[in-house]
Every structure is written in C-alpha cells, then in structure tokens.
Scaffold this motif. Structure first.
Motif, PDB file in Angstrom:
ATOM      1  N   UNK A   1       0.850  -1.185   0.000  1.00  0.00           N
ATOM      2  CA  UNK A   1       0.000   0.000   0.000  1.00  0.00           C
ATOM      3  C   UNK A   1       0.878   1.224   0.000  1.00  0.00           C
ATOM      4  N   UNK A   2       0.569   2.167  -0.878  1.00  0.00           N
ATOM      5  CA  UNK A   2       1.403   3.357  -1.000  1.00  0.00           C
ATOM      6  C   UNK A   2       0.867   4.439  -0.101  1.00  0.00           C
TER       7      UNK A   2
ATOM      8  N   UNK B   1      11.917  17.927 -10.038  1.00  0.00           N
ATOM      9  CA  UNK B   1      10.564  18.427  -9.740  1.00  0.00           C
ATOM     10  C   UNK B   1      10.317  18.443  -8.239  1.00  0.00           C
ATOM     11  N   UNK B   2       9.517  19.409  -7.816  1.00  0.00           N
ATOM     12  CA  UNK B   2       9.204  19.487  -6.386  1.00  0.00           C
ATOM     13  C   UNK B   2       8.301  18.346  -5.954  1.00  0.00           C
ATOM     14  N   UNK B   3       7.465  17.864  -6.853  1.00  0.00           N
ATOM     15  CA  UNK B   3       6.533  16.789  -6.514  1.00  0.00           C
ATOM     16  C   UNK B   3       6.385  15.861  -7.700  1.00  0.00           C
ATOM     17  N   UNK B   4       6.364  14.575  -7.467  1.00  0.00           N
ATOM     18  CA  UNK B   4       6.184  13.561  -8.508  1.00  0.00           C
ATOM     19  C   UNK B   4       5.105  12.602  -8.040  1.00  0.00           C
ATOM     20  N   UNK B   5       4.084  12.449  -8.844  1.00  0.00           N
ATOM     21  CA  UNK B   5       3.038  11.460  -8.565  1.00  0.00           C
ATOM     22  C   UNK B   5       3.293  10.264  -9.468  1.00  0.00           C
ATOM     23  N   UNK B   6       3.650   9.132  -8.857  1.00  0.00           N
ATOM     24  CA  UNK B   6       4.104   7.975  -9.622  1.00  0.00           C
ATOM     25  C   UNK B   6       3.271   6.754  -9.288  1.00  0.00           C
ATOM     26  N   UNK B   7       3.256   5.824 -10.238  1.00  0.00           N
ATOM     27  CA  UNK B   7       2.611   4.521 -10.061  1.00  0.00           C
ATOM     28  C   UNK B   7       3.688   3.453 -10.060  1.00  0.00           C
ATOM     29  N   UNK B   8       3.640   2.581  -9.059  1.00  0.00           N
ATOM     30  CA  UNK B   8       4.604   1.490  -8.945  1.00  0.00           C
ATOM     31  C   UNK B   8       3.854   0.174  -9.171  1.00  0.00           C
ATOM     32  N   UNK B   9       4.178  -0.485 -10.287  1.00  0.00           N
ATOM     33  CA  UNK B   9       3.560  -1.762 -10.623  1.00  0.00           C
ATOM     34  C   UNK B   9       4.501  -2.865 -10.153  1.00  0.00           C
ATOM     35  N   UNK B  10       4.035  -3.682  -9.260  1.00  0.00           N
ATOM     36  CA  UNK B  10       4.875  -4.729  -8.669  1.00  0.00           C
ATOM     37  C   UNK B  10       4.035  -5.982  -8.447  1.00  0.00           C
ATOM     38  N   UNK B  11       4.571  -6.908  -7.667  1.00  0.00           N
ATOM     39  CA  UNK B  11       3.876  -8.164  -7.374  1.00  0.00           C
ATOM     40  C   UNK B  11       3.576  -8.218  -5.877  1.00  0.00           C
ATOM     41  N   UNK B  12       2.571  -9.009  -5.488  1.00  0.00           N
ATOM     42  CA  UNK B  12       2.285  -9.124  -4.045  1.00  0.00           C
ATOM     43  C   UNK B  12       3.465  -9.690  -3.255  1.00  0.00           C
ATOM     44  N   UNK B  13       4.298 -10.478  -3.916  1.00  0.00           N
ATOM     45  CA  UNK B  13       5.439 -11.060  -3.206  1.00  0.00           C
ATOM     46  C   UNK B  13       6.472 -10.012  -2.840  1.00  0.00           C
ATOM     47  N   UNK B  14       6.511  -8.914  -3.656  1.00  0.00           N
ATOM     48  CA  UNK B  14       7.479  -7.861  -3.367  1.00  0.00           C
ATOM     49  C   UNK B  14       6.725  -6.535  -3.328  1.00  0.00           C
ATOM     50  N   UNK B  15       6.198  -6.177  -2.197  1.00  0.00           N
ATOM     51  CA  UNK B  15       5.390  -4.970  -2.036  1.00  0.00           C
ATOM     52  C   UNK B  15       6.262  -3.727  -2.224  1.00  0.00           C
ATOM     53  N   UNK B  16       5.588  -2.593  -2.414  1.00  0.00           N
ATOM     54  CA  UNK B  16       6.308  -1.354  -2.703  1.00  0.00           C
ATOM     55  C   UNK B  16       6.625  -0.505  -1.510  1.00  0.00           C
ATOM     56  N   UNK B  17       6.527  -1.066  -0.291  1.00  0.00           N
ATOM     57  CA  UNK B  17       6.833  -0.263   0.892  1.00  0.00           C
ATOM     58  C   UNK B  17       8.298   0.154   0.913  1.00  0.00           C
ATOM     59  N   UNK B  18       9.172  -0.698   0.428  1.00  0.00           N
ATOM     60  CA  UNK B  18      10.600  -0.381   0.424  1.00  0.00           C
ATOM     61  C   UNK B  18      10.896   0.828  -0.463  1.00  0.00           C
ATOM     62  N   UNK B  19      10.179   0.955  -1.581  1.00  0.00           N
ATOM     63  CA  UNK B  19      10.404   2.090  -2.472  1.00  0.00           C
ATOM     64  C   UNK B  19       9.858   3.376  -1.863  1.00  0.00           C
ATOM     65  N   UNK B  20       8.731   3.270  -1.172  1.00  0.00           N
ATOM     66  CA  UNK B  20       8.185   4.445  -0.491  1.00  0.00           C
ATOM     67  C   UNK B  20       9.142   4.934   0.582  1.00  0.00           C
TER      68      UNK B  20
END
Length: 363
Positions: free
Chosen positions: A1-2, A32-51
């Motif tokens: 969850x982002x 840029x001061x702000x970037x709104x991005x989409x992270x496409x990943x798998x449930x096995x490797x969630x995107x919490x680490x990137x956040x």
C-alpha cells in the motif's frame, strides 16, 4: 500500500489533494518538487521499500501509488494519469518488458522506468527497445539517481508533447496562410471582373449618349418599331469584344511576356525591389509600348502568383504574398508613370523655340 511521505491532516490534506490534480512542474536542469508515480509490482514484493527510499531523500516529494500485477497496472493507467511509472522486473511473476510494451501499445505516454536486479548492461537496451525510458538496478542505484532518472524522463516526455503541439500549430498556421492567400487571389480576380463590368456599362452608356445626340431614342423612352436585320448564323451566341473573359484576355498576351513576368516574380520574392529596379523599368516600358491595360497587367500578375503559391506545398505563403503585393504596386506605379509621360508628350509636343532676335515668318 502506498502513501504520502509527509504526515498531513485537515486543511493540509485538502491542499495535497489539490496538488495531486495539477501536472508536474517541469524545470529544466532541476528536480521536480513533486512527482506522482505509479509502482507496478507483485504481491510477493510490495512497494513499501520504495516508499521508504523516496522518503529518505527530501529533494523531491514522491507520492507513490501501488498496483499489483500487469492487469491492475494497465487498469490504473486507463483510469488515471501519473507523472511517472515504475515497473518492477520480477519474472516470471511480472515481466516489466512485456508490460512496458503493452503500456506503449495502449497509447499511454507516461515516462516508464524499469526496476530490477539484473545487470544494467543487459537490460538497458532491452528496456529502450520496448519503449521504456530507462532501467535501474536496485542493488547499485541510489535514490538520488532514481529521482534524476525520473526527472529526465518526465522532462523528455514534456518536450515531446510540446514539440507535437508546436508542429500541429505550425501545420494549422500554414494551412490558414494558404487559405488566406487563395481568398486574396479570388478577391483580386473578382476586382478585375468588377472593373470589366464597369467598362461594359460605360461603353453601353456612351453608345446611348451618342445615339441621342444623333437624334435617336433613349433606351427608356417609347419608340416606334423599326426593321431589324436578321443576324448571321455565325454571329449567334457570340459575345462582343468588351465582354471577353479574363482567361481569354490572358491568352492574347505574348507567351514570352507571361514567362518573363513569372521569372521576375520569383526573383522579386527572393531578392526584393532593390536589385530589380532596371528590370521593373524595362517591363513597365514594354507593357506601356504594347498598350497593356492595367486589368491585363493585374491578370498577368495573378496568373503568375497562383502558379507560385500552388508550387509552395507545405511552405509558408505569407512572405510570397507580401512581396507579390509590393511587386504589383511598384509595377502599377511605373506603368502609370509611363502612360502619364506618353500622354504629356502627345498633349504638349516639343516645339522648336526661336532664337533671340529672330522674328517669326509672317503668315
């Protein structure tokens, strides 16, 4: 969850939601001061680490949203617009190259960056080939390098969109200029037609006045019927000379004169009036000697100008029309001056004056 890497609540949350609706501000050579991005990943490797990684570097505020799987990622791209898209390359669960190709095939123009653990030397070319904007190895790349890669990709796509808009605007401008040139040419041809009709009316009026002076009848007064001769069959349907069309008048001009004027117009468009003064003087004198009427000279000009505008293709017609207007204006001035000089020479011929002390011979 982002999530948003800054804790907000109340009125601050409303301002953040408003900021998310705005497109990213692209500043060349800066993050840029702000970037709104989409992270496409798998449930096995969630995107919490990137956040957490983006939150550790305060150079840019990255609002990261997560989508699990290829289908979910494509669905989010169809529903919303993002400043950048990060795709985790985790085969066989998620093939980032296949997803990037599907994103480009669906018409999405968001910058796409592939994140994986493979060697960049192997994956970089493959990522470019499927339409992605780059590849970064998560084992060796830093957060600042990821931010700069995303900023460069965003700037590139922004320039591509601006370039596409400029090309479309330039194409529309050229189309409008050609339409305007055709409209001006049609108006000038209509002006020649109006002048020809005025000449026809003036000739008919003069014939009526001469007939009245000779004791004839007015066209509007009652008159006794008179015998009228039956016209010859060869004359039926023929038009008088005063009603000749513009094209027929042009056909009566010498072919070498039409070709000479076309070459002069092309040279005038390129060089201007400064270097063609002698040619303009000779042409005006030639037209005056041949007794060319101003309508014929204008028709000659329109014929050459139409051929020149049609040969421009996708190039601009504004410069050609401006130079052509100057050319016909200068030609008409020189032609009028030639006719004026000829009129003065005929009205006031040169006379031999007597020398002082010599009386004229008695008549």
């Amino acid at each position: 969850m982002s999530g948003i890497p800054l804790a907000v609540n109340g009125s601050s949350m409303n301002s953040v939601l408003l900021d998310l609706a705005k497109p990213v501000e692209v500043i060349r050579g800066a993050l840029p001061k702000r970037i709104r991005a989409l992270f496409v990943t798998t449930p096995r490797r969630a995107g919490a680490w990137l956040t957490e990684a983006f939150a550790s570097d305060s150079a840019s505020q990255v609002v990261l949203e997560e989508a699990n799987g290829m289908a979910a990622g494509l669905a989010r791209l169809r529903e919303d617009v993002f400043d950048a898209v990060f795709i985790s390359h985790d085969p066989p669960d998620l093939d980032a190259l296949e997803l990037a190709q599907a994103v480009r095939g669906g018409g999405s123009e968001e910058p796409v960056l592939v994140l994986g653990t493979a060697d960049p030397q192997e994956m970089m070319a493959l990522a470019f080939e499927v339409g992605a904007d780059g590849y970064l190895c998560v084992r060796t790349a830093t957060v600042r390098a990821l931010l700069w890669s995303a900023a460069r990709a965003i700037e590139r796509h922004h320039l591509l969109r601006e370039n596409r808009r400029l090309i479309q605007a330039e194409r529309q401008r050229l189309q409008y200029e050609h339409q305007e040139a055709e409209r001006l040419l049609s108006q000038q041809r209509a002006l020649i037609t109006d002048l020809e009709s005025l000449e026809d009316e003036s000739s008919i009026t003069s014939l009526s006045e001469n007939r009245l002076k000779r004791g004839g009848h007015s066209p509007f007064s009652p008159r006794t019927p008179e015998k009228r001769s039956v016209p010859d069959s060869s004359q039926i349907g023929s038009k008088p000379e005063v009603n000749l069309s513009s094209d027929s008048i042009l056909l009566r001009l010498p072919a070498n004169l039409v070709a000479q004027y076309s070459e002069l117009l092309r040279a005038y468009v390129i060089m201007g009036s400064g270097n063609l003064a002698d040619e303009m003087t000779n042409l005006a004198e030639l037209l005056a000697t041949a007794g060319i009427a101003p309508q014929q000279a204008m028709l000659l000009h329109l014929k050459a100008l139409e051929e020149l505008v049609q040969g421009l293709g996708s190039r601009s017609a504004r410069h050609v029309m401006s130079r052509a207007d100057l050319l016909i204006l200068e030609l008409m001035m020189r032609l009028a001056e030639n006719y004026r000089n000829r009129y003065l020479e005929r009205s006031f011929p040169v006379r031999q004056l007597l020398l002082p002390g010599i009386l004229p011979k008695p008549t």
